[in-house]
Write an enzyme that holds these catalytic residues in place. Sequence first.
Site, PDB file in Angstrom:
ATOM      1  N   GLY A 658       0.832  -1.200   0.000  1.00 23.17           N
ATOM      2  CA  GLY A 658       0.000   0.000   0.000  1.00 23.17           C
ATOM      3  C   GLY A 658       0.857   1.236   0.000  1.00 23.17           C
ATOM      4  N   GLY A 660       0.399   5.519   0.608  1.00 22.44           N
ATOM      5  CA  GLY A 660      -0.519   6.607   0.927  1.00 22.44           C
ATOM      6  C   GLY A 660       0.218   7.926   0.990  1.00 22.44           C
ATOM      7  N   SER A 661      -0.474   8.927   1.456  1.00 23.37           N
ATOM      8  CA  SER A 661       0.115  10.264   1.445  1.00 23.37           C
ATOM      9  C   SER A 661       1.266  10.376   2.430  1.00 23.37           C
ATOM     10  CB  SER A 661      -0.946  11.293   1.770  1.00 23.37           C
ATOM     11  OG  SER A 661      -1.518  10.985   3.021  1.00 23.37           O
ATOM     12  N   GLY A 663       3.097   7.691   3.693  1.00 26.14           N
ATOM     13  CA  GLY A 663       4.099   6.637   3.694  1.00 26.14           C
ATOM     14  C   GLY A 663       3.651   5.415   2.922  1.00 26.14           C
ATOM     15  N   VAL A 665       3.244   0.937   2.903  1.00 28.59           N
ATOM     16  CA  VAL A 665       3.096  -0.251   3.733  1.00 28.59           C
ATOM     17  C   VAL A 665       3.688  -1.443   2.996  1.00 28.59           C
ATOM     18  CG1 VAL A 665       1.478  -1.707   4.970  1.00 28.59           C
ATOM     19  CG2 VAL A 665       0.975   0.711   4.683  1.00 28.59           C
ATOM     20  N   LYS A 679       4.473  -0.422   8.278  1.00 30.52           N
ATOM     21  CA  LYS A 679       4.052   0.884   7.784  1.00 30.52           C
ATOM     22  C   LYS A 679       5.216   1.844   7.959  1.00 30.52           C
ATOM     23  CE  LYS A 679       0.295   4.151   8.445  1.00 30.52           C
ATOM     24  NZ  LYS A 679      -1.013   4.344   9.064  1.00 30.52           N
ATOM     25  N   ASP A 774     -10.892   9.611  10.823  1.00 29.80           N
ATOM     26  CA  ASP A 774     -10.762   9.291   9.403  1.00 29.80           C
ATOM     27  C   ASP A 774     -11.309   7.897   9.081  1.00 29.80           C
ATOM     28  OD1 ASP A 774     -10.150   9.882   6.806  1.00 29.80           O
ATOM     29  OD2 ASP A 774      -8.009   9.429   6.981  1.00 29.80           O
TER      30      ASP A 774
END
Length: 938
Positions: A658, A660-661, A663, A665, A679, A774
């Site tokens: 994965g 994301g903004s 970092g 995973v 992560k 979130d």
Amino acid sequence: MGNNVLFTMFSFFICVVACFGRSDDESALLAFKSKITYDPYNILAKNWSRGTPFCNWIGITCSRRHGRVTSLNLTSMDLQEFPPILVPYILPPQTFDVGTTTHHAGNTTAPRRELPLSSPVSTTLASPAPHRTIPYSIGSLSNLGILNIGNNSFHGHIPRDLGQLSSLTVLGLYYNELNGEIPESIYNLSKLRFFELANNRISGNLPSSMGNVLPDLELVPLHNNQFSGEIPISISNLSQLQILNLNTNLFTGRVPTNLGTLQKLEILDIDDNHLTNDPSMFELDFLISLRNCSKLKTIRIGKNSFDGRLPKSLALGGNLSQSLETLEASSCGIKGIIPNEIANLSNLIWLEIGGNDLEGEIPGALSRLSKLQKLILNSSKLKGSIPVTLCDLGRLYELNLANNQLSEQLPRCLGNISSLQRIYLGHNELTSVELSALWRNKNLQIVDLSSNNFNGSLGSEIGSVQGMQVLNLSGNQFSGDIPITIGRLEHLEKLIFSSNNLHGYIPESFSELVALQYLDLSQNTLSGAIPKSLEKLPNLVYFNVSFNRLSGEIPNEGLFKNLTADSFIGNKELCGASRFKVMQCKARSSSKTRAWKYILPSIAFIICLAIIVVWLMRHRNRNTTLTSQSSSLVTVKRISYYDILKSTSNFDDKNLIGRGSIGTVYKGTFSNGMIAAIKVFNLDLESANHSFDTECNILCNIRHRNLVKVISSCSNLDLKALVLDYMSKGNFSSWLYSSNYCLNMDQRLEIMIDLASAMEYLHHGHPFPVVHCDLKPSNILLDEDMVAHVADFGISKPLTQDQIILHTKTLGTIGYMAPEYGSTGMISTMADVYSYGILLMETFTKKKPTDDMFAGELNLRRWLLELYPDAIVQVMDVDLVDGVEENIKAKESCFRSIMGLALECTADLPEERLSMENVLIRLKKIKMEFLSNVTEEE
Ligand SMILES: *[C@@H]1O[C@H](CO)[C@@H](O)[C@H](O)[C@H]1NC(C)=O
Ligand SMILES: *[C@@H]1O[C@H](CO)[C@@H](O)[C@H](O)[C@H]1NC(C)=O
Ligand SMILES: *[C@@H]1O[C@H](CO)[C@@H](O)[C@H](O)[C@H]1NC(C)=O
Ligand SMILES: *[C@@H]1O[C@H](CO)[C@@H](O)[C@H](O)[C@H]1NC(C)=O
Ligand SMILES: *[C@@H]1O[C@H](CO)[C@@H](O)[C@H](O)[C@H]1NC(C)=O
Ligand SMILES: CC(=O)N[C@H]1CO[C@H](CO)[C@@H](O)[C@@H]1O
């Protein structure tokens, strides 16, 4: 004015020694006495009286032959405010015995020789005072041999006239406040042997001809000044040079490579400058030349800007291998391995080369350094194990291998080196099975094993190491109880056991640690009460027991008066004063026993009532509180950076799961077979750093079946990462929108109940509420058994106990954010309830709140609200019914109830929304109804 201070003193000196004959010595001394304005002990006032032989006066020495005053020593009399005086002892130039030096365990500074005050040199001690200048001719003192006015408070420049004292062999100006440059005239003093200017603020360069114009120099302590420029190459001509202290100055350029000619050199100290070496050479070339210095005992070259390896040949062939006692070269750009040849420096007492880029292993051959007392190899990149042979260093006093990458077991035999008092092994990857082996050494004073992989128990033998002053075992996996015997460590000042797996009680015996100043037991699983006797510890200033399982009352006297909630946070069952932000203690018995006569019966009644109410509530809710309420704190294990690198094949893209903004995973497979999600936070983003801290703080301290579990965290300068339980089924979003697979009604309900359980726990089930901020499908992860876990606490917010609303600037995700959160940044647990309601809608309609159809005034909630209740079944996710004709009624009814609940969760005003507790109860009820309807239909 300062310029004239020394000069003025000379003038007075001339008066005393030159202006008067023998018979006038008394008058001179009395004249001197008359100028003293401050004599606190009345020493001179009482003792120096006319009529008594002046040679008997305090501080006076007369020569036997002539009966003349040869020395005036007025140290330690606190005389002040008198005119600057200087009464040197006039001697023909003579030789001084400078003695020899050795190192002793515990001495932390390199030996430095000052001119001994006990040598036949008179000294004066006076504070410079404003005074008129009397220009006497200094030339008349042409036979002055020794001028020692060190260790006073003279300031200003060095007088040029000193250059006229052509017989001067000793110039002692050390420890004053002199500034400016050395006058050129000084380099006319060609007989100078001791040139002592250390500890002033003198600037400027040393002349390149220095080694030629002052050929007799023996002692050159110039350290702690502001000299700049290069070290004169001509220094190599100083054939008598014994001590060269240039340390702590601003020297630049290359260190001369011809110092090997200095056959009498004993100390070379160029530490703490801006010196370099020839960068084209592989090794520190200037060191090689020293190999023939047969008297050299101390080399200090640390804190410079070198670039190269330690030369192997340093210890080969020459005389240095017999003479060298101290080699100190820390933080100066040394690279490469530690050459085995260092072990040939057979008289080495102190080896310090930490803070460099040393690689490879610690050479086992170092055990040949049988006189070694200090071995300091910290803060490099050393790997491998600690060689067992180091235990042969029978005189070792300090071992510092901290901040390396050392691994494997700590050699048990370290406990046999009885001279060893200080062990620094923090921040490595060492393991051990049994610490008690170390406690065989009863002389240990400082033991720092922090941030390693040590495990096992602390060993009750620790109580016999009675000289222990500092014990830091934090950041390991030590387990078991804290031994009661620790109470015997009466010299213990600092005790740090944080971040381990210690359990049991805090021993009452801690109250015997009378020297204790700093106590950190945080992040363990200690239980029981905080002993009230700790209030009595007289020296304690820091106390931290946060994140344990302590209970009972927090003491409130002594040090505890000054403590805040931070010392106790994360202990659910502590009670005490409100400033500790814990629950109030139940009333305890007090002296007012009479009052109890009346209060007790009412209390008994209330308690009975409470028991009945609780029982009734429990009974009613038994079926609705099935999920795990386990709130045990997680003691996060440490996994090293290297384990993480290895487990992800150096963060290979094939392990990427994965991005994301903040970092990425990765999936990590560890050597013990464990699979985890790693992560990794993007260190370039401040927000990511912040996310790491938040997520770590929250997840590391909360455990719930439906929250993603942190296995470990790793935080250093290169990496911030969380090692999380691997969720093999990925995120909920990809299941919901999968084209190959369809989650049925039952599964979706189950997932939403899992989610509600997690949220209910975060909001109501532990000491302070946490708002996730979130919630969305991609932050819900599914494990092997399709159990949902809430993840990504990067922007979540813990609220304090009495806080219900907080304002924030970090925003959640459009579509899921409550209106008040999106518009004003106001968050409360109700913001999560809103997001949860949206999730419910999305889960069962498979309509994203960000769908293109929602524009302008229309949003997912309004759209559903208009259809509710009758027409609502039109928008049920078709996949829930498609092809499956049975149970339609049950599904529709269930769907309608869920949408009703979702609409209540998403009320515009936060106060109109349901609490997560109620949501969970309602949803479970909906599910039970659905299941029973399904059964009925079948
Ligand atoms: C001054 O001090 C010296 C040494 O303490 C002592 O012998 C002497 O008698 C003293 N003289 C007077 C006048 O007090
Ligand atoms: C000067 O006097 C002090 C105290 O009276 C004494 O400790 C010190 O040794 C003396 N120094 C010399 C050089 O005689
Ligand atoms: C300088 O004087 C102080 C007190 O007067 C003394 O403690 C210290 O040892 C002296 N230092 C040297 C280098 O003589
Ligand atoms: C050094 O001494 C010589 C003669 O001995 C003299 O001419 C010269 O001026 C002196 N230099 C300084 C800087 O005093
Ligand atoms: C508490 O703090 C005050 C002010 O910082 C200090 O004076 C006092 O000694 C402290 N008391 C204890 C018991 O540490
Ligand atoms: C500063 C310091 O600790 N000096 C000590 C050096 O070692 C000798 C001998 O053990 C001691 O006498 C000094 O006090």
